[in-house]
Design a protein around this motif. Structure first.
Motif, mmCIF file in Angstrom:
data_model
loop_
_atom_site.group_PDB
_atom_site.id
_atom_site.type_symbol
_atom_site.label_atom_id
_atom_site.label_comp_id
_atom_site.label_asym_id
_atom_site.label_seq_id
_atom_site.Cartn_x
_atom_site.Cartn_y
_atom_site.Cartn_z
ATOM 1 N N GLY A 191 -0.728 11.963 -19.167
ATOM 2 C CA GLY A 191 0.035 11.060 -18.454
ATOM 3 C C GLY A 191 -0.032 10.661 -17.123
ATOM 4 N N ALA A 192 -1.227 11.357 -16.538
ATOM 5 C CA ALA A 192 -1.681 11.083 -15.173
ATOM 6 C C ALA A 192 -1.800 9.666 -14.867
ATOM 7 C CB ALA A 192 -2.819 11.905 -14.819
ATOM 8 N N VAL A 193 -1.473 8.883 -13.810
ATOM 9 C CA VAL A 193 -1.815 7.729 -13.208
ATOM 10 C C VAL A 193 -3.064 7.659 -12.827
ATOM 11 C CG1 VAL A 193 -0.962 5.844 -11.949
ATOM 12 C CG2 VAL A 193 0.867 7.181 -13.023
ATOM 13 N N VAL A 194 -3.918 6.970 -13.446
ATOM 14 C CA VAL A 194 -5.499 6.726 -13.062
ATOM 15 C C VAL A 194 -5.673 5.748 -11.996
ATOM 16 C CG1 VAL A 194 -7.680 6.337 -13.786
ATOM 17 C CG2 VAL A 194 -6.307 7.682 -15.184
ATOM 18 N N ALA A 195 -5.003 4.674 -12.227
ATOM 19 C CA ALA A 195 -4.760 3.534 -11.097
ATOM 20 C C ALA A 195 -3.565 2.727 -11.481
ATOM 21 C CB ALA A 195 -6.113 2.647 -11.510
ATOM 22 N N GLU A 196 -3.328 2.068 -10.295
ATOM 23 C CA GLU A 196 -2.111 1.116 -9.984
ATOM 24 C C GLU A 196 -2.418 0.140 -9.421
ATOM 25 O OE1 GLU A 196 2.197 3.370 -9.282
ATOM 26 O OE2 GLU A 196 1.305 2.437 -7.407
ATOM 27 N N VAL A 237 -4.652 6.697 2.169
ATOM 28 C CA VAL A 237 -3.922 5.939 0.980
ATOM 29 C C VAL A 237 -3.508 4.696 1.634
ATOM 30 C CG1 VAL A 237 -2.221 6.057 -0.482
ATOM 31 C CG2 VAL A 237 -3.231 8.031 -0.005
ATOM 32 N N GLU A 238 -4.174 3.650 0.818
ATOM 33 C CA GLU A 238 -3.390 2.148 1.068
ATOM 34 C C GLU A 238 -2.096 2.079 0.712
ATOM 35 O OE1 GLU A 238 -5.252 -2.169 1.367
ATOM 36 O OE2 GLU A 238 -4.732 -1.364 -0.562
ATOM 37 N N VAL A 239 -1.025 1.763 1.429
ATOM 38 C CA VAL A 239 0.075 1.697 0.788
ATOM 39 C C VAL A 239 0.567 0.300 0.940
ATOM 40 C CG1 VAL A 239 2.701 2.405 1.277
ATOM 41 C CG2 VAL A 239 0.836 3.920 1.938
ATOM 42 N N THR A 240 1.159 -0.220 -0.408
ATOM 43 C CA THR A 240 1.399 -1.640 -0.571
ATOM 44 C C THR A 240 2.761 -1.775 -0.711
ATOM 45 O OG1 THR A 240 -0.690 -2.289 -1.525
ATOM 46 C CG2 THR A 240 1.081 -3.849 -1.634
ATOM 47 N N MET A 241 3.646 -2.644 0.060
ATOM 48 C CA MET A 241 4.947 -2.607 -0.198
ATOM 49 C C MET A 241 5.422 -4.210 -0.406
ATOM 50 S SD MET A 241 8.324 -1.064 2.010
ATOM 51 C CE MET A 241 7.210 0.358 2.349
ATOM 52 N N GLN A 242 6.453 -4.230 -1.369
ATOM 53 C CA GLN A 242 6.839 -5.572 -1.539
ATOM 54 C C GLN A 242 8.575 -5.546 -1.519
ATOM 55 O OE1 GLN A 242 5.970 -6.447 -5.501
ATOM 56 N NE2 GLN A 242 3.927 -7.269 -5.004
ATOM 57 N N ALA A 299 21.003 -8.363 0.419
ATOM 58 C CA ALA A 299 20.567 -7.039 -0.359
ATOM 59 C C ALA A 299 19.191 -6.968 -0.704
ATOM 60 C CB ALA A 299 21.464 -6.511 -1.386
ATOM 61 N N VAL A 300 18.208 -5.958 -0.337
ATOM 62 C CA VAL A 300 16.725 -5.942 -0.448
ATOM 63 C C VAL A 300 16.427 -4.642 -1.056
ATOM 64 C CG1 VAL A 300 16.228 -7.589 1.136
ATOM 65 C CG2 VAL A 300 16.443 -5.284 1.847
ATOM 66 N N ARG A 301 15.331 -4.612 -1.751
ATOM 67 C CA ARG A 301 14.921 -3.418 -2.097
ATOM 68 C C ARG A 301 13.346 -3.334 -1.870
ATOM 69 N NH1 ARG A 301 16.232 -3.206 -7.902
ATOM 70 N NH2 ARG A 301 18.068 -2.226 -7.236
ATOM 71 N N ALA A 302 12.883 -2.139 -1.539
ATOM 72 C CA ALA A 302 11.729 -1.847 -1.025
ATOM 73 C C ALA A 302 10.921 -1.469 -2.492
ATOM 74 C CB ALA A 302 11.481 -0.798 0.002
ATOM 75 N N VAL A 303 9.737 -2.095 -2.827
ATOM 76 C CA VAL A 303 8.817 -1.637 -4.039
ATOM 77 C C VAL A 303 7.586 -1.232 -3.318
ATOM 78 C CG1 VAL A 303 8.190 -2.453 -5.955
ATOM 79 C CG2 VAL A 303 10.208 -3.374 -5.449
ATOM 80 N N ILE A 304 7.221 0.076 -3.500
ATOM 81 C CA ILE A 304 6.165 0.581 -2.994
ATOM 82 C C ILE A 304 5.102 0.957 -3.798
ATOM 83 C CG2 ILE A 304 7.050 2.977 -3.114
ATOM 84 C CD1 ILE A 304 5.911 3.501 -0.211
ATOM 85 N N GLY A 305 3.812 0.850 -3.692
ATOM 86 C CA GLY A 305 2.481 1.144 -4.445
ATOM 87 C C GLY A 305 1.657 1.854 -3.675
#
Length: 749
Positions: free
Chosen positions: A572-577, A387-392, A369-375
């Motif tokens: 509440g805006a996301v400035v960086a992640e 956009v650079e997409v990162t996934m774990q 069982a896996v979950r994709a975590v995207i940033g």
């Protein structure tokens, strides 16, 4: 707080160790965590040919193949049905035989029911209708699968058959001759396949014997083209030469259709009254699954040994693993394992006396069982921006960063939103081999508002996941932008340690702003905090702000993941992640912390040992009597000389008295025995009484009657060089004159 440089990291590590040794403790607030990912349930119907063309061996092979699907299904939320089919040649007959009605696999009792009912598969007689009605079988499967409430589950039909469609004796397809009835049944196939495809049902035919490959291929391509991932094949038909290959073929089909890790069958001969060990591999990414054992006789007893060699309970728990046994009273049993220990398991079969020797086997079926975590970077992009997409990837036990466990998986990202058609998926890559998959997507210039990024992880051996990341198009240069970085990307971290972070922020709002640091989406067992909670940004220009991320001592060892966000307090805006992962290792032991001291001590001990060894060797060399020579003279003329030839602390010899005036030296017995010893002061002579004689190197001892004993010494380092022969002063002159030196018959030099 540590810095980005190696020296700063080492200083922080030393300070942390000192604090831990002093008993210092800090606490971090618990972070909300999603429950571990669960295996996605499926709905499965297994259609099994029971026509009269089967042999007993065919039926046995079909039962084995069906049990791979029924007893090996990894998800407890799945529903499985087993339907036998032949033909309805009379009005009182039915073309289908529901061997196992739809059964959820959510309890051990229901798994046992499925294990028992599979034994009801049989070969039909002519009186029961022994043709082959694929149409009736597929219609029955469609009725089970196209049911309310099953729209979000994958739907799979396995079709096992040994022959062509044959309804020549079935009145349901018209009154005409057999060929017309078969043609009428085939005319229904296109519409049936359209309904299967519309319901999302994928058909995986497995033919053996005289099966029609063209018809089976139509069944496979006509249903839904569901698959495990972009790199796995779509449904296809497989025809094997005989039923003996059916077990291997059903395993291959299950890999592709169910996305399960199905090992190759392992077989062997179990002797009467004997035992046999068979070994299967459980993959590291596995969350749940089963080990099936084809013991062929209910009296055979089976034990299961984990990779550590420990026998596990067949019901109950051991550590983090849970076990359920089903089918124990049948010829095939299955041990279901949740959170299994990865590695090589041993299946130990024991037959009591009287059980005939049989070929037994086992196969392992597991799934992760896996979950994709995207940033995203930036988290709120402008229209037209890349956009650079990162996934774990996370599993049921936590973060997964080992490339070996992720090998064979496909991670993709796609984009949809307001003002543009969906952007096709792009495949992400783990170029650094650290479990972080990256790729790029470009936001269309026509994008106006909502943006929906979707990350997916698929592949054989895992229950795939599709994870959304909603955001919006940025207002552009009028707002705040920033980049987050965190130290220690290539380093291990110990519980309680803090990593240095840096926020590079550009403020174009014209107002001073307060930015909040948030840690969200932590992996299971990760207790992480950020300090300070707020970062103050000046009204205009660029600002570089320092912070730290701390891993609480309660954090689980191993890979830990989380998402670090910089959020504008005003709106509440996301400035960086930043999506990050760090590997936590135990606090080093005293030996590990002071490794440099132990290394210095080892060098010092080695140096001291070398000095002692040199001194011992020097002392031994000083005592070594090799190089000592004694000379016996009479009236000033050499009678004989003798040299010590062997290593030792003492050189013994005797002065031999012969008839008349004859004298000589010997190492044997004699009237007067002497011994020479050496020390730092040189060689010393001891007389026959053992008392030292006042004679040093070059000294002469008068023995009486004109006989003298002369002691010669030459220090020996290692092996003393062989003495050179005394040269004849006349030999080199070429005069031909002989030396006037008298010959010494006793000289052994």
């Amino acid at each position: 707080m540590s810095t980005f440089g190696p020296a700063g990291r080492w200083s922080a590590r030393v300070a942390l160790v000192a604090a831990l040794l002093a008993g210092a403790a800090t606490t971090a607030p618990a972070r909300a965590q999603e429950p571990p990912p669960q295996l996605q349930p499926v709905r499965i119907v297994v259609l099994v040919d029971q026509s009269g063309s089967l042999t007993d061996e065919d039926v046995a092979a079909e039962r084995d193949a069906v049990r791979v699907i029924v007893q090996g299904e990894p998800s407890p939320g799945s529903t499985v049905s087993v339907v036998g089919f032949a033909s309805a040649d009379r009005s009182e007959q039915s073309a289908v035989d529901v061997v196992c009605p739809p059964t959820a696999l959510d309890t051990p009792q229901r798994r046992q029911v499925l294990a028992d009912c599979v034994g009801g598969l049989r070969r039909r007689t002519e009186a029961e209708g022994d043709g082959t009605d694929h149409v009736a079988a597929l219609n029955t499967a469609l009725g089970y699968l196209d049911a309310p409430g099953a729209t979000d589950q994958r739907k799979i039909v396995y079709l096992l058959t040994d022959g062509e469609l044959d309804v020549s004796d079935s009145p349901a397809y018209g009154p005409g001759p057999g060929a017309d009835r078969n043609a009428a049944a085939l005319d229904q196939v296109p519409g049936l396949l359209d309904r299967l495809a519309a319901a999302g049902v994928a058909v995986w035919p497995l033919g053996f014997g005289k099966a029609n490959p063209d018809l089976l291929a139509r069944f496979a391509t006509g249903g839904a083209q569901d698959r495990c991932g972009v790199r796995t094949p779509a449904p296809g038909a497989t025809v094997v030469t005989g039923s003996a290959d059916l077990l291997r073929t059903i395993g291959d089909a299950s890999r592709r259709a169910r996305c399960a890790s199905v090992g190759d069958p392992v077989t062997g001969e179990l002797p009467d009254g004997g035992s046999l060990d068979l070994r299967v591999d459980v993959p590291a990414i596995a969350s749940a699954g089963s080990i099936l054992v084809y013991k062929r006789d209910p009296r055979v007893v089976v034990g299961y040994l984990d990779p550590n060699g420990d026998q596990v309970p067949v019901n109950g728990g051991s550590g983090v693993s849970r076990f359920e046994l089903s089918g124990q009273g049948t010829e095939t049993e299955a041990l279901r394992i949740v959170n299994p220990e990865p590695g090589t398991w041993t299946v130990r079969l024991s037959a009591p006396p009287g059980v005939p020797t049989r070929n037994v086997g086992t196969v392992a079926i597991f799934q992760g069982a896996v979950r994709a975590v995207i940033g995203l970077d930036p988290p709120a992009p402008e229209a037209g921006a890349t956009v650079e997409v990162t996934m774990q990837v996370r599993g049921s036990r936590g973060a997964i960063t080992d490339p070996d466990q992720l090998r064979g998986l496909t991670l993709t990202a796609e984009l949809s939103g307001d003002g543009f058609p969906p952007v096709p998926a792009v495949e992400l890559a783990d170029a650094a081999g650290d479990g972080q998959y990256r790729g790029a997507l470009t936001v269309p210039s026509s994008a106006t508002g909502r943006l929906d990024f979707l990350g997916s992880v698929t592949g054989v051996g895992v229950s795939g996941d599709r994870r959304p990341y909603p955001t919006r198009v940025s207002a552009g240069a009028a707002g705040l932008t920033g980049v987050l970085t965190l130290a220690g990307e290539d380093d291990e971290v110990v519980p309680g340690e803090s990593l240095a972070g840096r926020a590079d922020v550009t403020n174009a709002t014209g107002e001073a702003r307060a930015l909040r640091l948030e840690l969200v989406d932590p992996s299971a067992g990760a207790v992480i905090s950020a300090e300070p909670a707020l970062l103050q940004v000046p009204a205009a220009g660029n600002a570089v702000l320092d912070f730290s991320v701390r891993f609480d001592p309660a954090t689980t060892l191993g890979p830990n993941q989380a998402r670090l966000r910089l959020v504008d307090e005003a709106d509440g805006a996301v400035v960086a992640e930043l999506l990050f992962a760090r590997d936590l290792v135990p606090v080093p032991t005293l030996f590990e912390r002071l490794w440099w001291l132990w290394a210095l001590l080892a060098v010092a001990v080695a140096a001291a040992a070398a000095v002692v060894l040199r001194r011992v060797r020097r002392a031994r060399a000083e005592r070594d009597v090799r190089g000592v020579r004694v000379e016996l003279r009479r009236h000033g003329q050499t009678v004989q000389s003798m040299r010590a030839q062997h290593r030792g602390d003492e050189f013994r010899f005797a002065v031999r008295q012969g008839p008349g005036a004859e004298v000589g030296l010997t190492t044997g017995g004699g009237a007067a025995r002497y011994a020479v010893r050496r020390d730092r002061g040189g060689a010393t002579l001891r007389g026959p009484s053992g008392a030292p004689v006042a004679l040093g190197p070059g000294g002469v001892l008068d023995l009486g009657d004109g006989v003298e004993l002369v002691l010669h010494d030459r220090p020996a380092a290692g092996t003393a060089p062989r003495p050179r022969r005394r040269e004849d002063p006349y030999a080199a002159s070429g005069s031909g004159r002989r030396s006037s030196r008298p010959e010494d018959p006793y000289d052994n030099t």
